[in-house]
Design an enzyme around this catalytic site. Structure first.
Site, PDB file in Angstrom:
ATOM      1  N   SER A  45      -0.622  11.706 -17.698  1.00  0.00           N
ATOM      2  CA  SER A  45       0.799  11.971 -17.465  1.00  0.00           C
ATOM      3  C   SER A  45       1.666  10.823 -17.979  1.00  0.00           C
ATOM      4  O   SER A  45       2.704  11.044 -18.615  1.00  0.00           O
ATOM      5  CB  SER A  45       1.034  12.183 -15.961  1.00  0.00           C
ATOM      6  OG  SER A  45       2.418  12.283 -15.678  1.00  0.00           O
TER       7      SER A  45
ATOM      8  N   GLN B 291       8.696   6.461 -12.117  1.00  0.00           N
ATOM      9  CA  GLN B 291       9.168   5.812 -10.895  1.00  0.00           C
ATOM     10  C   GLN B 291       8.858   4.321 -10.966  1.00  0.00           C
ATOM     11  O   GLN B 291       7.698   3.935 -11.145  1.00  0.00           O
ATOM     12  CB  GLN B 291       8.492   6.419  -9.669  1.00  0.00           C
ATOM     13  CG  GLN B 291       8.965   5.802  -8.358  1.00  0.00           C
ATOM     14  CD  GLN B 291       8.254   6.415  -7.161  1.00  0.00           C
ATOM     15  OE1 GLN B 291       7.345   7.225  -7.328  1.00  0.00           O
ATOM     16  NE2 GLN B 291       8.659   6.026  -5.967  1.00  0.00           N
TER      17      GLN B 291
ATOM     18  N   GLY C   7       2.623   0.527  -6.095  1.00  0.00           N
ATOM     19  CA  GLY C   7       2.503   1.079  -7.443  1.00  0.00           C
ATOM     20  C   GLY C   7       1.242   0.677  -8.188  1.00  0.00           C
ATOM     21  O   GLY C   7       1.220   0.696  -9.419  1.00  0.00           O
ATOM     22  N   GLU C   8       0.172   0.341  -7.463  1.00  0.00           N
ATOM     23  CA  GLU C   8      -1.046  -0.104  -8.150  1.00  0.00           C
ATOM     24  C   GLU C   8      -1.652   0.999  -9.010  1.00  0.00           C
ATOM     25  O   GLU C   8      -2.153   0.743 -10.107  1.00  0.00           O
ATOM     26  CB  GLU C   8      -2.081  -0.612  -7.138  1.00  0.00           C
ATOM     27  CG  GLU C   8      -3.331  -1.183  -7.814  1.00  0.00           C
ATOM     28  CD  GLU C   8      -4.217  -1.976  -6.889  1.00  0.00           C
ATOM     29  OE1 GLU C   8      -5.362  -2.260  -7.279  1.00  0.00           O
ATOM     30  OE2 GLU C   8      -3.773  -2.310  -5.767  1.00  0.00           O
ATOM     31  N   ARG C   9      -1.631   2.248  -8.530  1.00  0.00           N
ATOM     32  CA  ARG C   9      -2.168   3.349  -9.333  1.00  0.00           C
ATOM     33  C   ARG C   9      -1.379   3.504 -10.632  1.00  0.00           C
ATOM     34  O   ARG C   9      -1.960   3.711 -11.701  1.00  0.00           O
ATOM     35  CB  ARG C   9      -2.132   4.658  -8.539  1.00  0.00           C
ATOM     36  CG  ARG C   9      -3.168   4.748  -7.440  1.00  0.00           C
ATOM     37  CD  ARG C   9      -3.000   6.018  -6.612  1.00  0.00           C
ATOM     38  NE  ARG C   9      -3.265   7.221  -7.383  1.00  0.00           N
ATOM     39  CZ  ARG C   9      -2.354   8.081  -7.793  1.00  0.00           C
ATOM     40  NH1 ARG C   9      -1.068   7.888  -7.508  1.00  0.00           N
ATOM     41  NH2 ARG C   9      -2.684   9.158  -8.474  1.00  0.00           N
TER      42      ARG C   9
ATOM     43  N   GLU D 256       3.518   3.106   3.194  1.00  0.00           N
ATOM     44  CA  GLU D 256       3.602   3.910   1.975  1.00  0.00           C
ATOM     45  C   GLU D 256       2.312   4.709   1.767  1.00  0.00           C
ATOM     46  O   GLU D 256       2.335   5.893   1.450  1.00  0.00           O
ATOM     47  CB  GLU D 256       3.848   3.007   0.764  1.00  0.00           C
ATOM     48  CG  GLU D 256       4.055   3.810  -0.514  1.00  0.00           C
ATOM     49  CD  GLU D 256       3.608   3.083  -1.768  1.00  0.00           C
ATOM     50  OE1 GLU D 256       4.128   3.422  -2.822  1.00  0.00           O
ATOM     51  OE2 GLU D 256       2.720   2.215  -1.679  1.00  0.00           O
TER      52      GLU D 256
ATOM     53  N   ARG E  46       1.663   8.895   2.102  1.00  0.00           N
ATOM     54  CA  ARG E  46       1.120   9.658   0.979  1.00  0.00           C
ATOM     55  C   ARG E  46      -0.317  10.115   1.257  1.00  0.00           C
ATOM     56  O   ARG E  46      -0.945  10.706   0.388  1.00  0.00           O
ATOM     57  CB  ARG E  46       1.138   8.793  -0.292  1.00  0.00           C
ATOM     58  CG  ARG E  46       2.543   8.417  -0.741  1.00  0.00           C
ATOM     59  CD  ARG E  46       2.523   7.707  -2.071  1.00  0.00           C
ATOM     60  NE  ARG E  46       3.868   7.321  -2.488  1.00  0.00           N
ATOM     61  CZ  ARG E  46       4.173   6.846  -3.686  1.00  0.00           C
ATOM     62  NH1 ARG E  46       3.215   6.719  -4.591  1.00  0.00           N
ATOM     63  NH2 ARG E  46       5.408   6.512  -3.992  1.00  0.00           N
TER      64      ARG E  46
END
Length: 289
Positions: free
Chosen positions: A61, A69, A85-87, A119, A123
């Site tokens: 993606s 983001q 945001g590590e992924r 977070e 999720r």
């Protein structure tokens, strides 16, 4: 590093919404493009397992659409440490990106851990043991009570207590729980079996016979009434001695200690759950002469 691009993303307000009683952090609401090699992983990241399949989908993606983001980070030692945001960072690197959008927040270590936990929980990214370890860090490193953890996370104190108890299970049972071979209901029932030997013995029965949670509870209750069938190799005096010795050592070094003995052999295990705790134990044990 490129010029700032956009204003008023709203992510700063999102952090204070995650932690209602946190003072509003100092936040630059603009994002900038940061070199990926300037971003270090979040040392308080509670998530230790990342699905390769999920990362591959995200990489595809990002390769097609970019990082939509911005990541959250804080300034640290002349560079930047991730908050969230590590992924996205891993996938951006895999996709060949050299820069990613980043928003800078001014957060303390405690606030970073809180944000990271909340977070991931929102999720549903954490397995139950990662969640338990994260709560333990709030208690161990920042002096939280179970009540305060429950208030911060928005769960009942009993739920927090039950999750924390999972940390004491043998590694074999923990791995089975993560792999979803057994459920949390099974794990909670096995906690009631007492000693590690009991827990492992009954765990093998549960897996071998594909027992339900209700059947596991009955098995544990039955074993409590007939403990000699499980611990026939160890006398009551030996068991009491090992438990008392483990408790004494645990109190002296301020870390959980487990002694496993079979005949004339066995091992002593010392549990730690963070790098700082490991360093403390190494320093303590190195002073023993």
């Amino acid at each position: 590093m490129m010029n700032k691009k956009r204003k008023n993303t709203g992510l700063g307000r999102g952090i204070s919404a995650l932690i209602p009683d946190m003072e509003e952090p100092e936040v630059n609401s603009d994002f900038f493009f940061c070199n990926v090699d300037q971003l270090s992983p979040n040392r308080y990241q509670p998530r230790t397992r990342f699905s390769e399949e999920e990362l591959e989908r995200l990489t595809q993606s990002i390769a097609e659409q970019g990082v939509l983001q911005p990541l959250l980070a804080r300034k640290m030692d002349g560079a930047y440490e991730l908050i969230a945001g590590e992924r996205r960072l891993r996938s951006a690197k895999a996709a060949g990106l050299s820069q990613v959008p980043v928003i800078i927040l001014d957060l303390t270590d405690e606030q970073v851990l809180e944000v990271s936990i909340i977070e991931n929980i929102q999720r549903e990214n954490l397995n139950v043991l990662e969640e338990a370890e994260a709560y333990f860090r709030l208690i161990d490193e920042f002096g939280y009570t179970q009540e305060k953890v429950a208030e911060k996370i928005g769960k009942n104190r009993s739920t927090i207590a039950n999750l924390l108890r999972l940390r004491s299970l043998p590694e074999e049972i923990k791995e089975s729980l993560i792999a979803e071979t057994i459920s949390m209901g099974h794990a909670r029932a096995l906690l009631g079996a007492g000693s590690v030997e009991n827990q492992l013995y009954l765990f093998k029965q549960v897996v071998e016979h594909h027992l339900s949670v209700r059947e596991t509870e009955r098995l544990v209750n039955q074993a409590k009434k007939q403990p000699q069938k499980i611990e026939k190799k160890m006398t009551a005096d030996e068991k009491q001695f090992l438990e008392e010795t483990s408790s004494q050592i645990s109190s002296r070094i301020n870390s959980p200690v487990f002694i496993k003995k079979s005949g004339g052999r066995g091992r002593i295990e010392i549990k730690f759950s963070s790098g700082s705790e490991f360093n403390r134990l190494v320093e303590l044990l190195s002073r023993i002469s």
